[in-house]
Motif scaffolding. Sequence first.
Motif, PDB file in Angstrom:
ATOM      1  N   PHE A  58      -3.419  43.360  22.353  1.00  0.00           N
ATOM      2  CA  PHE A  58      -3.952  42.593  21.512  1.00  0.00           C
ATOM      3  C   PHE A  58      -4.712  42.769  20.295  1.00  0.00           C
ATOM      4  CE2 PHE A  58      -6.809  42.532  24.770  1.00  0.00           C
ATOM      5  CZ  PHE A  58      -8.130  42.298  23.996  1.00  0.00           C
ATOM      6  N   GLY A  59      -4.891  42.501  19.359  1.00  0.00           N
ATOM      7  CA  GLY A  59      -5.730  42.834  18.262  1.00  0.00           C
ATOM      8  C   GLY A  59      -7.410  42.453  18.367  1.00  0.00           C
ATOM      9  N   PHE A  60      -8.096  43.192  17.620  1.00  0.00           N
ATOM     10  CA  PHE A  60      -9.393  42.462  17.577  1.00  0.00           C
ATOM     11  C   PHE A  60     -10.116  43.295  16.411  1.00  0.00           C
ATOM     12  CE2 PHE A  60      -9.635  46.222  20.460  1.00  0.00           C
ATOM     13  CZ  PHE A  60     -10.886  47.034  20.039  1.00  0.00           C
ATOM     14  N   ALA A  61     -11.122  42.586  15.635  1.00  0.00           N
ATOM     15  CA  ALA A  61     -11.869  43.217  14.902  1.00  0.00           C
ATOM     16  C   ALA A  61     -13.270  42.470  14.679  1.00  0.00           C
ATOM     17  CB  ALA A  61     -10.937  42.788  13.436  1.00  0.00           C
ATOM     18  N   PRO A  62     -14.195  43.493  14.116  1.00  0.00           N
ATOM     19  CA  PRO A  62     -15.719  42.746  14.105  1.00  0.00           C
ATOM     20  C   PRO A  62     -15.615  41.621  13.308  1.00  0.00           C
ATOM     21  CG  PRO A  62     -15.246  44.699  12.936  1.00  0.00           C
ATOM     22  CD  PRO A  62     -14.162  44.767  13.536  1.00  0.00           C
ATOM     23  N   THR A  63     -16.750  40.927  13.640  1.00  0.00           N
ATOM     24  CA  THR A  63     -16.834  39.940  12.608  1.00  0.00           C
ATOM     25  C   THR A  63     -18.077  40.028  11.759  1.00  0.00           C
ATOM     26  OG1 THR A  63     -18.643  38.501  14.022  1.00  0.00           O
ATOM     27  CG2 THR A  63     -15.883  37.968  14.326  1.00  0.00           C
ATOM     28  N   GLN A  68     -20.128  40.301  17.564  1.00  0.00           N
ATOM     29  CA  GLN A  68     -19.121  39.073  17.977  1.00  0.00           C
ATOM     30  C   GLN A  68     -17.879  39.987  17.511  1.00  0.00           C
ATOM     31  OE1 GLN A  68     -19.473  35.413  16.013  1.00  0.00           O
ATOM     32  NE2 GLN A  68     -20.578  34.505  17.997  1.00  0.00           N
ATOM     33  N   THR A  69     -16.766  39.631  18.055  1.00  0.00           N
ATOM     34  CA  THR A  69     -15.514  40.221  17.751  1.00  0.00           C
ATOM     35  C   THR A  69     -14.165  39.215  17.904  1.00  0.00           C
ATOM     36  OG1 THR A  69     -16.165  42.303  18.932  1.00  0.00           O
ATOM     37  CG2 THR A  69     -13.622  42.005  18.508  1.00  0.00           C
ATOM     38  N   LYS A  70     -13.566  39.318  16.517  1.00  0.00           N
ATOM     39  CA  LYS A  70     -12.280  38.439  16.394  1.00  0.00           C
ATOM     40  C   LYS A  70     -11.449  38.948  17.300  1.00  0.00           C
ATOM     41  CE  LYS A  70     -13.050  37.775  11.592  1.00  0.00           C
ATOM     42  NZ  LYS A  70     -12.248  38.082  10.314  1.00  0.00           N
ATOM     43  N   ILE A  71     -10.733  37.917  18.039  1.00  0.00           N
ATOM     44  CA  ILE A  71      -9.757  38.345  19.061  1.00  0.00           C
ATOM     45  C   ILE A  71      -8.406  37.618  18.286  1.00  0.00           C
ATOM     46  CG2 ILE A  71      -8.448  37.620  21.180  1.00  0.00           C
ATOM     47  CD1 ILE A  71     -10.893  39.233  21.605  1.00  0.00           C
ATOM     48  N   PHE A  72      -7.272  38.439  18.460  1.00  0.00           N
ATOM     49  CA  PHE A  72      -6.053  38.259  18.051  1.00  0.00           C
ATOM     50  C   PHE A  72      -4.930  37.887  18.946  1.00  0.00           C
ATOM     51  CE2 PHE A  72      -8.274  40.138  14.675  1.00  0.00           C
ATOM     52  CZ  PHE A  72      -8.080  39.200  13.413  1.00  0.00           C
ATOM     53  N   PRO A  73      -3.922  37.378  18.679  1.00  0.00           N
ATOM     54  CA  PRO A  73      -2.824  37.223  20.163  1.00  0.00           C
ATOM     55  C   PRO A  73      -2.164  38.443  20.296  1.00  0.00           C
ATOM     56  CG  PRO A  73      -2.206  36.106  17.917  1.00  0.00           C
ATOM     57  CD  PRO A  73      -3.325  36.811  17.623  1.00  0.00           C
ATOM     58  N   PRO A  74      -1.850  38.408  21.513  1.00  0.00           N
ATOM     59  CA  PRO A  74      -1.123  39.851  22.275  1.00  0.00           C
ATOM     60  C   PRO A  74       0.174  40.100  21.218  1.00  0.00           C
ATOM     61  CG  PRO A  74      -1.296  38.110  23.853  1.00  0.00           C
ATOM     62  CD  PRO A  74      -1.775  37.458  22.844  1.00  0.00           C
ATOM     63  N   PHE A  75       0.393  41.036  20.851  1.00  0.00           N
ATOM     64  CA  PHE A  75       1.403  41.359  19.928  1.00  0.00           C
ATOM     65  C   PHE A  75       2.633  42.477  20.762  1.00  0.00           C
ATOM     66  CE2 PHE A  75      -1.674  44.585  19.182  1.00  0.00           C
ATOM     67  CZ  PHE A  75      -1.089  45.764  19.411  1.00  0.00           C
ATOM     68  N   ALA A  76       2.259  43.045  21.926  1.00  0.00           N
ATOM     69  CA  ALA A  76       3.335  43.721  22.660  1.00  0.00           C
ATOM     70  C   ALA A  76       2.837  43.695  24.097  1.00  0.00           C
ATOM     71  CB  ALA A  76       3.048  45.006  21.977  1.00  0.00           C
ATOM     72  N   ILE A 108      -7.292  33.931  16.952  1.00  0.00           N
ATOM     73  CA  ILE A 108      -7.277  32.883  17.788  1.00  0.00           C
ATOM     74  C   ILE A 108      -8.837  32.856  18.537  1.00  0.00           C
ATOM     75  CG2 ILE A 108      -4.932  33.282  18.210  1.00  0.00           C
ATOM     76  CD1 ILE A 108      -5.553  34.909  20.788  1.00  0.00           C
ATOM     77  N   GLY A 109      -9.743  33.443  18.559  1.00  0.00           N
ATOM     78  CA  GLY A 109     -10.631  33.376  19.285  1.00  0.00           C
ATOM     79  C   GLY A 109     -11.875  34.294  19.008  1.00  0.00           C
ATOM     80  N   ILE A 110     -13.206  34.306  19.649  1.00  0.00           N
ATOM     81  CA  ILE A 110     -14.207  35.169  19.464  1.00  0.00           C
ATOM     82  C   ILE A 110     -14.808  35.592  20.777  1.00  0.00           C
ATOM     83  CG2 ILE A 110     -16.536  35.109  18.795  1.00  0.00           C
ATOM     84  CD1 ILE A 110     -14.801  35.099  16.430  1.00  0.00           C
ATOM     85  N   PHE A 111     -14.892  37.004  20.920  1.00  0.00           N
ATOM     86  CA  PHE A 111     -15.508  37.656  21.901  1.00  0.00           C
ATOM     87  C   PHE A 111     -17.064  37.940  21.623  1.00  0.00           C
ATOM     88  CE2 PHE A 111     -17.343  41.170  24.405  1.00  0.00           C
ATOM     89  CZ  PHE A 111     -16.990  41.036  25.705  1.00  0.00           C
ATOM     90  N   PRO A 112     -18.060  37.509  22.321  1.00  0.00           N
ATOM     91  CA  PRO A 112     -17.916  37.142  23.742  1.00  0.00           C
ATOM     92  C   PRO A 112     -17.626  35.677  24.018  1.00  0.00           C
ATOM     93  CG  PRO A 112     -20.326  37.561  23.348  1.00  0.00           C
ATOM     94  CD  PRO A 112     -19.426  37.972  22.223  1.00  0.00           C
ATOM     95  N   HIS A 113     -16.815  35.348  24.863  1.00  0.00           N
ATOM     96  CA  HIS A 113     -16.812  33.934  24.987  1.00  0.00           C
ATOM     97  C   HIS A 113     -17.866  33.180  25.779  1.00  0.00           C
ATOM     98  CE1 HIS A 113     -14.681  35.793  28.283  1.00  0.00           C
ATOM     99  NE2 HIS A 113     -15.043  34.639  29.282  1.00  0.00           N
ATOM    100  N   PRO A 114     -18.168  32.091  25.830  1.00  0.00           N
ATOM    101  CA  PRO A 114     -19.136  31.331  26.442  1.00  0.00           C
ATOM    102  C   PRO A 114     -19.756  31.833  28.087  1.00  0.00           C
ATOM    103  CG  PRO A 114     -18.149  29.583  25.504  1.00  0.00           C
ATOM    104  CD  PRO A 114     -17.460  31.033  25.262  1.00  0.00           C
ATOM    105  N   ALA A 115     -18.517  32.300  29.046  1.00  0.00           N
ATOM    106  CA  ALA A 115     -18.872  32.485  30.252  1.00  0.00           C
ATOM    107  C   ALA A 115     -19.429  33.808  30.440  1.00  0.00           C
ATOM    108  CB  ALA A 115     -17.242  32.608  30.984  1.00  0.00           C
TER     109      ALA A 115
END
Length: 187
Positions: A58-63, A68-76, A108-115
């Motif tokens: 999956f992709g990710f990029a800093p915010t 915090q890091t942006k999460i992108f859907p799996p691509f492969a 699609i989301g942000i890391f770290p998630h609440p848990a």
Amino acid sequence: MTTPLAQKPRETLGKTEQLLESIRQTPVFRQLIPLEAGIGLPIPLRKEGKVYAILPFFGFAPTAQKGQTKIFPPFATITVNWANQVPVEYVNLRFRNLAPELQWQGEIGIFPHPAVAQMTLGEYKEKRRELLAMYDEMFEMLGSDTSFSSEWINRFSVLLRTLLEPSLEPYYRVLGAKFCDRFLGIP
């Protein structure tokens, strides 16, 4: 002389941890997956008496917000034969869209998630290492047709539920429905 944790020798890593590191050195990864891609938690697959590990990328990029890091859907995905660690399948998820109802482009989301947001980096790494060690046990049990104890299932499920990015769960359910139903519960 002691080795810093960040430079831990490969022989002390579990087989799953080694796989997540070594997959980046394979020709299929180098040709088809961007080096900066994130590697998700493995999805076990048993097929024709053999055990495989499906690795989602999956992709990710800093915010703009620090930590915090942006999460992108799996691509492969790359599927690896667990016994010999040889890649046996590459799937481009943008070409072979397994679930058109899911969002396959954009954040699609942000890391770290609440848990995990309140954990220290050390606590997070410790839980992740424990989960990956349990993956080693799982793959071994799947290969030998051994049953999982209810205690083992409960501990694995708690760790998986804690560490898996909630925004990635719908994609995991498409890629490994039986695995997710068993260890994350039926939605």
